[in-house]
Every structure is written in C-alpha cells, then in structure tokens.
Design a protein around this motif. Structure first.
Motif, PDB file in Angstrom:
ATOM      1  N   PRO A 152       0.787  -1.237   0.000  1.00 15.88           N
ATOM      2  CA  PRO A 152       0.000   0.000   0.000  1.00 15.88           C
ATOM      3  C   PRO A 152       0.821   1.291   0.000  1.00 15.88           C
ATOM      4  N   ASP A 153       2.024   1.275   0.534  1.00 15.18           N
ATOM      5  CA  ASP A 153       2.830   2.491   0.645  1.00 15.18           C
ATOM      6  C   ASP A 153       3.666   2.689  -0.627  1.00 15.18           C
ATOM      7  N   PRO A 154       3.579   3.872  -1.277  1.00 16.38           N
ATOM      8  CA  PRO A 154       4.338   4.114  -2.509  1.00 16.38           C
ATOM      9  C   PRO A 154       5.859   3.979  -2.326  1.00 16.38           C
ATOM     10  N   LEU A 155       6.370   4.396  -1.176  1.00 17.76           N
ATOM     11  CA  LEU A 155       7.812   4.268  -0.946  1.00 17.76           C
ATOM     12  C   LEU A 155       8.210   2.807  -0.777  1.00 17.76           C
ATOM     13  N   ASP A 156       7.362   2.026  -0.112  1.00 19.68           N
ATOM     14  CA  ASP A 156       7.619   0.597   0.006  1.00 19.68           C
ATOM     15  C   ASP A 156       7.569  -0.071  -1.363  1.00 19.68           C
ATOM     16  N   ALA A 157       6.682   0.412  -2.231  1.00 20.97           N
ATOM     17  CA  ALA A 157       6.582  -0.148  -3.587  1.00 20.97           C
ATOM     18  C   ALA A 157       7.877   0.092  -4.355  1.00 20.97           C
ATOM     19  N   GLN A 158       8.451   1.294  -4.204  1.00 19.13           N
ATOM     20  CA  GLN A 158       9.728   1.577  -4.871  1.00 19.13           C
ATOM     21  C   GLN A 158      10.836   0.682  -4.317  1.00 19.13           C
ATOM     22  N   ASP A 159      10.848   0.520  -3.000  1.00 19.43           N
ATOM     23  CA  ASP A 159      11.838  -0.370  -2.382  1.00 19.43           C
ATOM     24  C   ASP A 159      11.656  -1.807  -2.859  1.00 19.43           C
ATOM     25  N   LEU A 160      10.402  -2.237  -2.938  1.00 15.36           N
ATOM     26  CA  LEU A 160      10.117  -3.591  -3.390  1.00 15.36           C
ATOM     27  C   LEU A 160      10.625  -3.806  -4.811  1.00 15.36           C
ATOM     28  N   LEU A 161      10.360  -2.857  -5.685  1.00 13.42           N
ATOM     29  CA  LEU A 161      10.817  -2.982  -7.067  1.00 13.42           C
ATOM     30  C   LEU A 161      12.340  -2.988  -7.142  1.00 13.42           C
ATOM     31  N   GLN A 162      12.996  -2.085  -6.414  1.00 11.17           N
ATOM     32  CA  GLN A 162      14.459  -2.033  -6.451  1.00 11.17           C
ATOM     33  C   GLN A 162      15.074  -3.331  -5.933  1.00 11.17           C
ATOM     34  N   THR A 163      14.504  -3.880  -4.870  1.00 10.35           N
ATOM     35  CA  THR A 163      15.007  -5.143  -4.331  1.00 10.35           C
ATOM     36  C   THR A 163      14.817  -6.261  -5.340  1.00 10.35           C
ATOM     37  N   ALA A 164      13.640  -6.297  -5.975  1.00  9.62           N
ATOM     38  CA  ALA A 164      13.366  -7.330  -6.977  1.00  9.62           C
ATOM     39  C   ALA A 164      14.296  -7.186  -8.181  1.00  9.62           C
ATOM     40  N   LEU A 165      14.553  -5.955  -8.602  1.00  9.40           N
ATOM     41  CA  LEU A 165      15.461  -5.743  -9.732  1.00  9.40           C
ATOM     42  C   LEU A 165      16.888  -6.179  -9.381  1.00  9.40           C
ATOM     43  N   ALA A 166      17.320  -5.875  -8.161  1.00 15.48           N
ATOM     44  CA  ALA A 166      18.670  -6.286  -7.750  1.00 15.48           C
ATOM     45  C   ALA A 166      18.783  -7.809  -7.718  1.00 15.48           C
ATOM     46  N   ARG A 167      17.766  -8.468  -7.208  1.00 16.79           N
ATOM     47  CA  ARG A 167      17.789  -9.934  -7.163  1.00 16.79           C
ATOM     48  C   ARG A 167      17.719 -10.531  -8.567  1.00 16.79           C
ATOM     49  N   THR A 168      16.955  -9.898  -9.427  1.00 16.72           N
ATOM     50  CA  THR A 168      16.827 -10.398 -10.803  1.00 16.72           C
ATOM     51  C   THR A 168      18.120 -10.169 -11.581  1.00 16.72           C
ATOM     52  N   TYR A 169      18.769  -9.042 -11.357  1.00 16.54           N
ATOM     53  CA  TYR A 169      20.025  -8.750 -12.054  1.00 16.54           C
ATOM     54  C   TYR A 169      21.057  -9.847 -11.785  1.00 16.54           C
ATOM     55  N   ASP A 170      21.098 -10.316 -10.547  1.00 16.51           N
ATOM     56  CA  ASP A 170      22.048 -11.371 -10.205  1.00 16.51           C
ATOM     57  C   ASP A 170      21.789 -12.647 -10.996  1.00 16.51           C
ATOM     58  N   ARG A 171      20.562 -12.852 -11.441  1.00 13.43           N
ATOM     59  CA  ARG A 171      20.201 -14.089 -12.149  1.00 13.43           C
ATOM     60  C   ARG A 171      19.802 -13.844 -13.605  1.00 13.43           C
ATOM     61  N   TRP A 172      20.044 -12.638 -14.104  1.00 17.45           N
ATOM     62  CA  TRP A 172      19.591 -12.252 -15.436  1.00 17.45           C
ATOM     63  C   TRP A 172      20.097 -13.198 -16.526  1.00 17.45           C
ATOM     64  N   ASP A 173      21.347 -13.594 -16.465  1.00 15.68           N
ATOM     65  CA  ASP A 173      21.879 -14.468 -17.511  1.00 15.68           C
ATOM     66  C   ASP A 173      21.262 -15.864 -17.450  1.00 15.68           C
ATOM     67  N   GLY A 174      20.623 -16.226 -16.344  1.00 17.22           N
ATOM     68  CA  GLY A 174      19.968 -17.519 -16.215  1.00 17.22           C
ATOM     69  C   GLY A 174      18.556 -17.550 -16.776  1.00 17.22           C
ATOM     70  N   ILE A 175      18.015 -16.385 -17.123  1.00 13.62           N
ATOM     71  CA  ILE A 175      16.680 -16.320 -17.715  1.00 13.62           C
ATOM     72  C   ILE A 175      16.851 -16.518 -19.218  1.00 13.62           C
ATOM     73  N   ALA A 176      16.578 -17.723 -19.680  1.00 14.16           N
ATOM     74  CA  ALA A 176      16.813 -18.058 -21.093  1.00 14.16           C
ATOM     75  C   ALA A 176      15.850 -17.298 -22.005  1.00 14.16           C
ATOM     76  N   ASP A 177      14.587 -17.264 -21.651  1.00 13.36           N
ATOM     77  CA  ASP A 177      13.581 -16.582 -22.461  1.00 13.36           C
ATOM     78  C   ASP A 177      13.276 -15.235 -21.816  1.00 13.36           C
ATOM     79  N   LYS A 178      13.867 -14.187 -22.351  1.00 18.91           N
ATOM     80  CA  LYS A 178      13.721 -12.854 -21.763  1.00 18.91           C
ATOM     81  C   LYS A 178      12.292 -12.332 -21.846  1.00 18.91           C
ATOM     82  N   GLN A 179      11.441 -12.954 -22.668  1.00 19.66           N
ATOM     83  CA  GLN A 179      10.037 -12.553 -22.732  1.00 19.66           C
ATOM     84  C   GLN A 179       9.305 -12.920 -21.441  1.00 19.66           C
ATOM     85  N   LEU A 180       9.898 -13.810 -20.658  1.00 18.17           N
ATOM     86  CA  LEU A 180       9.304 -14.202 -19.387  1.00 18.17           C
ATOM     87  C   LEU A 180       9.868 -13.389 -18.216  1.00 18.17           C
TER      88      LEU A 180
END
Length: 191
Positions: free
Chosen positions: A33-61
């Motif tokens: 519900p909190d916009p600042l928490d939403a930004q934090d959530l997205l940044q955390t998710a992006l950081a975690r995804t970046y670490d595994r980006w090369d493991g995502i074979a189909d980038k459409q997913l």
C-alpha cells in the motif's frame, strides 16, 4: 562468461528496466500500500533479478520472473514485519488531503485490500490489475488453476463484504428518538 558477454547482459538488463520500469512499479504499488515501500520492493526485486539475469533463457518471461520475485520479497517483508509490530495505546493521526474522487476511490480500494491475506491480495492483483488469465496466474504463483479460482472467489466476496460494511457505516444517521421505523413522528403525551 567473458567481459564482453557480461557487458552485453548488463546493457540488455538496463534496456529492459528502462522499457518496463513504469509497468513494474505499478505492479509493486498494487502489492504494497505504501508508494515508498513499492519503490523499495521494485528495487530489491530488480537487484535480485540482475544477479540471475543471464539464467533467464527466455527474456520474454522476465516480467513473470520479476513479479514472482516481488511477490516472494513482499511475503518475506510481511513475515519479518509481523514479528516487529507491537500494539500501542493510541493510533497515529490519519492525515486527510484534498484528493480528487478518483484518488479517493483508489485510496479506498487500497485500504479495503488490506483486509485480504497476502495470498488473496496477490491473486486479485495478478488477475484484475495485471489482467493475467487464470492459467497465467496459477503458473506465476506455482499453484493449481482451481486454487486460483477459489482464492479469487473468496477474495472478491471478502472485498464486497468489507465495502458493504463500510457503506453501511456511512449510511444515513438514525432518526431521532420519538420517530417510528416508518419515519413518522409518534405522539408522546405529557401528563
């Protein structure tokens, strides 16, 4: 992976984030519900995804992968916060602002969504805001289609109940003493 390949993966990830940032932020905003928490959530998710980006074979997913990471991260935060909360004697003052009707409706909806469990909220967000099919929602959550359908049904019923309860609380005031149920004044004779 050599330096050139790593650089290519990094540039590909940066391009993906630039293109999809607004849509991903909307998803995060609907999960918390909190916009600042939403930004934090997205940044955390992006950081975690970046670490595994090369493991995502189909980038459409990648969107589905990031939604799953956001859901998991939000669940981790919810569990951790549950342990940190403590009741207080007084509730903090709620601030009121000059909102348009649309913002008021959105605020009401976000507030009403708080009555749902995190799992129910996630199903509602994916089905109605992200406009995913039942099958896509089931895959994203790692559950069966039947579970998605029943969870969505119970979630929407709970939201309706909460909206009706709130509507009933703000309904017209009770008639003053001495009025009948039909709204007609009763005669009270004084001795």
């Amino acid at each position: 992976m050599n330096v050139r390949e790593h650089l290519g993966e990094t540039l590909e990830f940066e391009d993906y984030v630039r293109r999809r940032h607004n849509a991903l932020l909307r998803t995060a905003r609907r999960l918390v519900p909190d916009p600042l928490d939403a930004q934090d959530l997205l940044q955390t998710a992006l950081a975690r995804t970046y670490d595994r980006w090369d493991g995502i074979a189909d980038k459409q997913l990648a969107d589905a992968y990031l939604r799953r990471v956001m859901i998991n991260t939000r669940t981790e935060w919810w569990r951790a916060r549950r342990l940190e909360e403590s009741p207080t004697e007084q509730l903090p003052d709620a601030s009121t602002g000059d909102f348009t009707e649309q913002h008021a409706d959105r605020a009401l909806l976000m507030d009403v969504m708080k009555v749902l469990t995190p799992k129910q909220r996630t199903v509602v967000v994916l089905r109605h805001w992200e406009q995913m099919s039942t099958e896509e929602t089931a895959v994203a959550l790692g559950t069966s289609i039947g579970t998605v359908k029943s969870t969505l049904h119970r979630s929407l019923a709970r939201l309706r109940e909460e909206l009706e309860r709130r509507d009933h609380e703000t309904a017209a005031p009770r008639p003053p003493t001495g009025c009948s149920a039909m709204g007609i004044e009763t005669q009270v004779k004084e001795p």
